[in-house]
Design an enzyme around this catalytic site. Structure first.
Site, mmCIF file in Angstrom:
data_model
loop_
_atom_site.group_PDB
_atom_site.id
_atom_site.type_symbol
_atom_site.label_atom_id
_atom_site.label_comp_id
_atom_site.label_asym_id
_atom_site.label_seq_id
_atom_site.Cartn_x
_atom_site.Cartn_y
_atom_site.Cartn_z
ATOM 1 N N GLU A 39 -3.687 23.566 -18.195
ATOM 2 C CA GLU A 39 -3.034 23.756 -19.478
ATOM 3 C C GLU A 39 -3.948 24.680 -20.287
ATOM 4 O O GLU A 39 -5.142 24.403 -20.439
ATOM 5 C CB GLU A 39 -2.886 22.410 -20.201
ATOM 6 C CG GLU A 39 -2.164 22.588 -21.514
ATOM 7 C CD GLU A 39 -1.979 21.299 -22.302
ATOM 8 O OE1 GLU A 39 -2.359 20.219 -21.832
ATOM 9 O OE2 GLU A 39 -1.448 21.413 -23.426
ATOM 10 N N ARG A 265 -11.069 12.159 -10.176
ATOM 11 C CA ARG A 265 -11.628 13.292 -10.910
ATOM 12 C C ARG A 265 -13.143 13.281 -10.812
ATOM 13 O O ARG A 265 -13.761 12.252 -10.535
ATOM 14 C CB ARG A 265 -11.162 13.293 -12.354
ATOM 15 C CG ARG A 265 -11.646 12.139 -13.187
ATOM 16 C CD ARG A 265 -10.856 12.002 -14.489
ATOM 17 N NE ARG A 265 -11.118 13.046 -15.464
ATOM 18 C CZ ARG A 265 -10.190 13.924 -15.891
ATOM 19 N NH1 ARG A 265 -8.978 13.906 -15.405
ATOM 20 N NH2 ARG A 265 -10.481 14.804 -16.806
ATOM 21 N N LYS A 275 -11.753 18.396 -22.332
ATOM 22 C CA LYS A 275 -11.528 19.579 -23.159
ATOM 23 C C LYS A 275 -11.495 19.218 -24.640
ATOM 24 O O LYS A 275 -11.987 19.969 -25.471
ATOM 25 C CB LYS A 275 -10.211 20.254 -22.758
ATOM 26 C CG LYS A 275 -10.391 21.269 -21.657
ATOM 27 C CD LYS A 275 -9.109 22.043 -21.393
ATOM 28 C CE LYS A 275 -8.143 21.220 -20.588
ATOM 29 N NZ LYS A 275 -6.987 21.963 -20.105
HETATM 30 P P1 ATP Z 1 -9.352 17.451 -19.685
HETATM 31 O O1 ATP Z 1 -9.365 16.012 -19.325
HETATM 32 O O2 ATP Z 1 -10.698 18.094 -19.648
HETATM 33 O O3 ATP Z 1 -8.606 17.774 -20.932
HETATM 34 P P2 ATP Z 1 -7.027 18.122 -18.193
HETATM 35 O O4 ATP Z 1 -6.801 17.307 -16.981
HETATM 36 O O5 ATP Z 1 -6.213 17.819 -19.376
HETATM 37 O O6 ATP Z 1 -8.588 18.147 -18.489
HETATM 38 P P3 ATP Z 1 -5.711 20.421 -17.204
HETATM 39 O O7 ATP Z 1 -5.769 21.800 -17.712
HETATM 40 O O8 ATP Z 1 -4.450 19.669 -17.328
HETATM 41 O O9 ATP Z 1 -6.889 19.645 -17.914
HETATM 42 O O10 ATP Z 1 -6.249 20.371 -15.716
HETATM 43 C C1 ATP Z 1 -5.842 21.233 -14.692
HETATM 44 C C2 ATP Z 1 -6.102 20.553 -13.382
HETATM 45 O O11 ATP Z 1 -7.480 20.218 -13.250
HETATM 46 C C3 ATP Z 1 -5.322 19.266 -13.271
HETATM 47 O O12 ATP Z 1 -4.714 19.209 -11.989
HETATM 48 C C4 ATP Z 1 -6.362 18.202 -13.430
HETATM 49 O O13 ATP Z 1 -6.011 17.036 -12.723
HETATM 50 C C5 ATP Z 1 -7.622 18.875 -12.884
HETATM 51 N N1 ATP Z 1 -8.819 18.303 -13.474
HETATM 52 C C6 ATP Z 1 -9.113 18.173 -14.783
HETATM 53 N N2 ATP Z 1 -10.287 17.557 -14.956
HETATM 54 C C7 ATP Z 1 -10.773 17.276 -13.722
HETATM 55 C C8 ATP Z 1 -11.952 16.633 -13.227
HETATM 56 N N3 ATP Z 1 -12.888 16.148 -14.041
HETATM 57 N N4 ATP Z 1 -12.114 16.537 -11.882
HETATM 58 C C9 ATP Z 1 -11.189 17.035 -11.059
HETATM 59 N N5 ATP Z 1 -10.054 17.646 -11.446
HETATM 60 C C10 ATP Z 1 -9.838 17.767 -12.766
HETATM 61 MG MG MG Z 2 -3.937 17.862 -18.819
#
Ligand code: ATP
Ligand code: MG
Length: 541
Positions: A39, A265, A275
């Protein structure tokens, strides 16, 4: 704390790769297609690198492809700057989406049409409950939810209201489109989840064309289906969303039937990997920006001097599992040092200088000495370093009254200057306050190159630079175990001249000091990447 085992020599197939292998072997798919779906509401961090390495890695290994798809369904938080940074970061990590750069917003027309289809099929309705009421009606993990009084509106009324939502006739939050599934479902995600929300906000790509936007759940699986994704791999918090993912795929005329798989994760001890929290650090100006070297973002790690190859090696070694755990920071550091040790050029730099005058070295004479670029590489090239009558050494390499076990320079002592000569300290010069400002030394011309022909031994070997040739620089030292700690800024560091030509982003080893990387800031500025050794381990911590 749970440190994963060292990477096995043969790459162990994790459960996701095992599923892909079987799906290919048993003919359920012809080609594997994965996607990385960020995102664009912030910069990528090291946690995202795990997902990138997994999704792009699988596509590479099994001869398939991986799409980069922006999950851009929430225009109030999303910006072009984030889109650009994410693309740059994925490329820098070494991956290529080829022709497959996609956006959920590319599919807004199709997703909208599918929403109308659900309404027509009696499987979605427009609800006027407020957000607060909707929360109350949703129930809890132990109590079923209640049906909304608007749940049984007719298809015609729902279509009419939904079209009015789209036409901008209602304010934000006035109503939402919900799926009509089951308010008593054990899984709360199935209790009539929201499909579309009203949001009068311009979108980075679709501008003001839309004032309603699909939710993550309603956009994600359908985007996967449109793109022919075979394995939609995400993190464990989406496990409870899978029944909903499957419900949409089963209830819509989608062109393919993707499956969602969840993995744990990445968490790293002491690192902020959210984020939302990282944005706070940037907007509150605790950080100088998203690429502050202290940030666990990909751009911060890059500016700090962490090589992409080290991040990839780390992500491969931690593996992919279904169990949440936390990796120790030292495990990450291990891969950084391992890569830099074999790849980074050695250079000499003096961070806190004290001047040395070699009194028996002819004034104006310059010696060009051979210095090996990387002793860890048997085929290493070498460079010339200049030696002259005036040098800088590290102030802490001298003690006027040496403590027990101090083998570096002190009055009457002889040490080796690396690649150069043996020198002996004859005298010290002090200022009015009694501080040592200069060391008067002699050198032994017979020890050129740093070896003594008579087998004489010295215990200390020091790095140094020629005062006439060295370039003055700023060096920033960081405590990476504490993100809010300000760097220690050394503004009177002296570097061997070759370092002035180093491009920004390149890492070198400053002999005896650690790994450093040229910063993008104007002038000659270096950031400390990492120390030479794990000091916590060395202290037996
Ligand atoms: P955050 O928790 O930092 O806001 P998010 O999951 O909301 O991260 P996205 O942009 O939606 O951020 O993530 C893109 C992809 O990266 C998704 O498939 C998510 O599952 C993966 N992802 C995010 N954080 C991690 C992590 N700590 N380890 C592995 N994969 C991750
Ligand atoms: Mg997300």
């Amino acid at each position: 704390m749970n440190t994963p085992p060292e990477a096995p020599a043969e790459k162990a197939a994790d459960f996701v790769r095992e599923i892909v292998r079987q799906d290919l072997a048993e003919g359920r798919i012809k080609e594997v297609v994965t996607r990385f779906p960020p995102e664009p509401n912030g910069y990528l961090h090291i946690g995202h690198a795990k997902s990138i390495c997994l999704n792009f890695g699988i596509a590479q290994e099994f001869g398939g492809r991986c799409h980069l798809r922006f999950d851009d369904t929430n225009p109030s938080k999303e910006e072009q700057e984030y889109i650009d940074s994410i693309k740059a970061d994925v490329k820098w990590l070494g991956f290529d989406w080829g022709d497959h750069l996609h956006h959920a917003s590319d599919y807004f027309d199709q997703i909208y049409a599918w929403a109308e289809q659900l309404i027509t099929d009696g499987k979605a309705y427009v609800d006027d409950l407020s957000a607060e009421e909707m929360r109350e009606y949703r129930g809890t993990l132990t109590e079923p939810g209640k049906e909304s009084p608007f749940r049984n509106r007719s298809v015609e009324q729902n279509l009419d209201l939904f079209r009015k939502m789209r036409a901008g006739e209602f304010a934000d939050g006035h109503c939402v489109l919900r799926a009509k599934i089951d308010m008593a479902a054990g899984n709360i995600n199935l209790r009539d989840p929201a499909l579309y929300r009203i949001q009068h906000a311009p979108h980075p790509r679709t501008g003001t064309r839309w004032c309603i936007y699909p939710t993550y759940d309603f956009a994600h699986g359908q985007s996967d289906a449109i793109e022919g994704i075979t394995h939609s791999v995400c993190t464990l918090e989406f496990e409870d969303h899978r029944p909903l993912y499957d419900w949409f795929i089963a209830n819509l005329p989608v062109p393919s039937k993707p499956h969602q798989y969840e993995f744990a994760r990445l968490n790293i001890e002491g690192l902020v990997l959210s984020k939302r929290k990282l944005i706070e650090l940037v907007t509150s100006k605790v950080m100088t920006g998203w690429d502050d070297p202290r940030m666990p973002t990909i751009s911060g790690l890059r500016r700090r001097g962490i090589p992409a190859a080290a991040i990839r090696a780390f992500c491969e070694a931690i593996g992919v599992s279904k169990a949440n755990s936390e990796v120790e920071m030292s495990y990450f550091d291990h891969f950084v040092r391992e890569h830099l040790n074999t790849h980074a050029m050695r250079r000499m730099a003096v961070l806190r200088p004290i001047k040395v005058v070699i009194e028996n070295y002819p004034e104006g004479q310059v010696d060009e000495l051979d210095a090996v670029n990387n002793p860890a590489d048997p085929n290493s090239s070498s460079r010339k370093v200049q030696f002259g009558r005036e040098l800088y050494i590290e102030a802490e390499d001298f003690m006027e009254v040496p403590v027990k076990g101090f083998f570096r320079l002190s009055p009457g002592k002889e040490v080796r200057l690396r690649f150069a000569y043996f020198v002996t300290c004859k005298d010290v010069v002090k200022d009015a306050a009694g501080n040592v400002t200069e060391l008067i030394c002699t050198y032994d011309p017979a020890t050129r190159g740093g070896d003594s022909p008579d087998g004489r031994k010295v215990k200390g070997t020091l790095h140094w630079v020629s005062a006439a040739h060295a370039k003055q620089a700023e060096v920033r030292l960081y405590d990476y175990t504490n993100i809010e700690a300000k760097p220690e800024v050394l503004t009177n560091a002296w570097l061997e001249p070759a370092l002035a030509d180093l491009p920004a982003g390149e890492s070198v080893q400053f002999e005896r000091l650690g790994y450093f990387s040229r910063d993008k800031d104007a002038g000659l500025v270096f950031n400390q990447t990492i120390g030479l050794r794990d000091t916590a381990k060395a202290k037996g911590k």
